[in-house]
Design a protein around this motif. Structure first.
Motif, PDB file in Angstrom:
ATOM      1  N   ALA A 183       0.855  -1.187   0.000  1.00  0.00           N
ATOM      2  CA  ALA A 183       0.000   0.000   0.000  1.00  0.00           C
ATOM      3  C   ALA A 183       0.889   1.234   0.000  1.00  0.00           C
ATOM      4  N   ASP A 184       0.723   2.104  -1.004  1.00  0.00           N
ATOM      5  CA  ASP A 184       1.575   3.272  -1.206  1.00  0.00           C
ATOM      6  C   ASP A 184       3.047   2.872  -1.115  1.00  0.00           C
ATOM      7  N   GLN A 185       3.392   1.834  -1.852  1.00  0.00           N
ATOM      8  CA  GLN A 185       4.758   1.305  -1.857  1.00  0.00           C
ATOM      9  C   GLN A 185       5.174   0.953  -3.282  1.00  0.00           C
ATOM     10  N   ALA A 191      10.239   0.224  -1.502  1.00  0.00           N
ATOM     11  CA  ALA A 191      10.374   1.600  -1.014  1.00  0.00           C
ATOM     12  C   ALA A 191       9.001   2.112  -0.610  1.00  0.00           C
ATOM     13  N   GLU A 192       8.966   3.048   0.321  1.00  0.00           N
ATOM     14  CA  GLU A 192       7.715   3.693   0.712  1.00  0.00           C
ATOM     15  C   GLU A 192       7.430   4.829  -0.262  1.00  0.00           C
ATOM     16  N   GLY A 193       6.201   4.912  -0.750  1.00  0.00           N
ATOM     17  CA  GLY A 193       5.827   5.950  -1.701  1.00  0.00           C
ATOM     18  C   GLY A 193       6.135   5.550  -3.134  1.00  0.00           C
ATOM     19  N   ASP A 194       6.032   6.525  -4.033  1.00  0.00           N
ATOM     20  CA  ASP A 194       6.213   6.274  -5.467  1.00  0.00           C
ATOM     21  C   ASP A 194       7.645   6.598  -5.869  1.00  0.00           C
ATOM     22  N   PHE A 198      15.048   2.309  -1.649  1.00  0.00           N
ATOM     23  CA  PHE A 198      14.639   0.911  -1.535  1.00  0.00           C
ATOM     24  C   PHE A 198      15.417   0.255  -0.393  1.00  0.00           C
ATOM     25  N   THR A 199      14.882   0.414   0.808  1.00  0.00           N
ATOM     26  CA  THR A 199      15.619   0.024   2.016  1.00  0.00           C
ATOM     27  C   THR A 199      15.258  -1.367   2.529  1.00  0.00           C
ATOM     28  N   ALA A 200      14.287  -2.023   1.918  1.00  0.00           N
ATOM     29  CA  ALA A 200      13.897  -3.369   2.351  1.00  0.00           C
ATOM     30  C   ALA A 200      13.978  -4.311   1.164  1.00  0.00           C
TER      31      ALA A 200
END
Length: 425
Positions: free
Chosen positions: A68-70, A179-182, A192-194
């Motif tokens: 979600a939003d990722q 990554a969080e967000g677009d 992209f931390t995960a």
């Protein structure tokens, strides 16, 4: 008056067209197999992975939670080449429609980074977003991106809304990043931390404008040994990868697709390990672009699961050698009906593994003897013989053992690729 009315009408038509193009496209169901926006384009296979139901898998993944939003960035190495690419996305196991808010393809620079100037926005029916119905799939339009065989492409998907549990491929042996967000157009991988070692929604990358696909595709079909369990992460050292390299080195390059699923069964569906071989054979083999031959390595889990009572080893009824052989015959007949050659592969030794017993060993011996001598396959590759320990034909050679006595290591997968007679493909 009349010319003024015509101008107003034309303006309204143009506005309607713009509004339609700005909204999301709607994908078709999986049986429709939507094609290229350019009629007459010939597509060849570049890369593929069979999809599975969302589950926890062997290690942490994001399939059950979804997104979600990722943004998810996935790196795949193609075994064909071309000047344009398109992707296929699957919502086969989704409970509700899936909206892809944006997607890009780019040449990989390493990790989650991409080459400067190579990012291409993907469209779906000329729209930048698409909604895929539950149980459906979609193909993007062609995007101009030049890629050579054995180079990597990065596919990035942005999910603005909650997706719910995700159709995925559990064991990728390669990193996928989040990554969080677009961040679909990002060149660097800083956001992209995960990461996990699974692929999400992405089932195919297809190419056009290349030459490798003209000889036809080879599909490796099987379970975890084909999927690459025990191989090094991000090294592309599964035996289908190495077979593709051998074909190219021999001057006969062609795409090799990996249709292995860890834990997959020949005769039964599994919540963790995918649809049974017969149920997925069409979409994972016969429907692939230009498929000419399939290498069939399956049956180990059918004869092994019944020897161990573990939650994930279900269903696990006693399965006879004759039932496994009947399953092979069904796949052979279906492939031959489509003009596809079938190479039978003998089941590897697995003495010392958790489900090796006198009963499962007797079944393996009977099945392998039938594969070698029945004449029902177009050709045979005797993996069991080349992978056995010199002192014990029931055991995997220690030099090729990843440590669990049934899955090869990188050297073992290379030995498997070397054992295949390229002429039979």
């Amino acid at each position: 008056m009349r010319s003024s009315a015509l101008r107003v009408g034309a303006s309204l038509l143009a506005l309607t067209a713009v509004m339609a193009a700005s909204g999301p496209a709607t994908a078709r169901t999986a049986s429709d197999r939507p094609g290229s926006a350019r009629p007459g384009t010939t597509w060849s296979a570049g890369w593929a992975a069979p999809v599975q139901r969302p589950s926890e898998g062997f290690e942490e993944n994001w399939a059950l939670k979804g997104f979600a939003d990722q943004t998810v960035r996935q790196v795949v190495r193609v075994t064909g080449g071309g000047t344009a690419a398109r992707i296929r996305l699957s919502n086969l196991y989704g409970d509700e429609p899936l909206r892809i808010a944006g997607a890009t393809v780019a040449r990989t620079a390493g990790g989650a980074s991409v080459e400067a100037g190579s990012v291409r926005r993907l469209t779906f029916g000329h729209r930048q977003s698409v909604t895929i119905p539950a149980g459906g799939e979609t193909a993007s339009d062609a995007a101009p991106v030049r890629v050579a065989p054995f180079e990597s492409l990065t596919v990035t998907l942005y999910f603005a809304e909650p997706t719910g549990p995700s159709t995925f491929h559990a064991q990728a042996y390669a990193k996928s990043y989040r990554a969080e967000g677009d961040h679909g157009a990002d060149r660097t991988g800083a956001a992209f931390t995960a990461y996990t070692h699974s692929w999400y929604y992405l089932s195919d990358v297809e190419l056009t404008g290349g030459s490798a696909g003209r000889r036809g595709s080879v599909v490796a079909f099987g379970d975890s040994i084909t999927d690459g369990f025990g191989s090094s992460y991000d090294a592309n050292s599964r035996w289908p990868d190495l077979l593709a390299e051998r074909l190219a080195a021999a001057g006969t390059p062609r795409p090799v697709l990996n249709s292995g699923i860890g834990g997959n069964l020949l005769l039964h569906d599994s919540p963790w390990y995918g649809d049974r071989a017969g149920a997925r054979f069409r979409r994972d083999v016969l429907d692939k672009p230009g498929v000419r031959s399939v290498i069939l390595l399956q049956g180990l889990n059918d004869i092994g699961f019944s020897e161990v009572d573990l939650p994930t080893y279900k269903p696990n009824p006693q399965v006879s050698a004759e039932q496994v052989i009947a399953g092979y015959r069904e796949l052979i007949a279906r492939a031959h009906a489509r003009g596809v050659r079938v190479v039978g592969a003998t089941i590897l030794p697995f003495k010392g593994a958790e489900y090796h017993t006198a009963r499962s060993e007797a079944k393996r011996a009977a099945i392998n003897e039938w594969i070698r001598t029945s004449g029902e396959f177009d050709a045979v590759v005797d993996f069991a013989a080349v992978m056995a320990a010199p002192s014990d034909p029931q055991a995997l050679d220690p030099a090729y053992d990843s440590g669990d006595h049934k899955h090869p290591n990188d050297a073992g997968y290379r030995r498997m690729a070397e054992a295949i007679d390229l002429g039979v493909l």
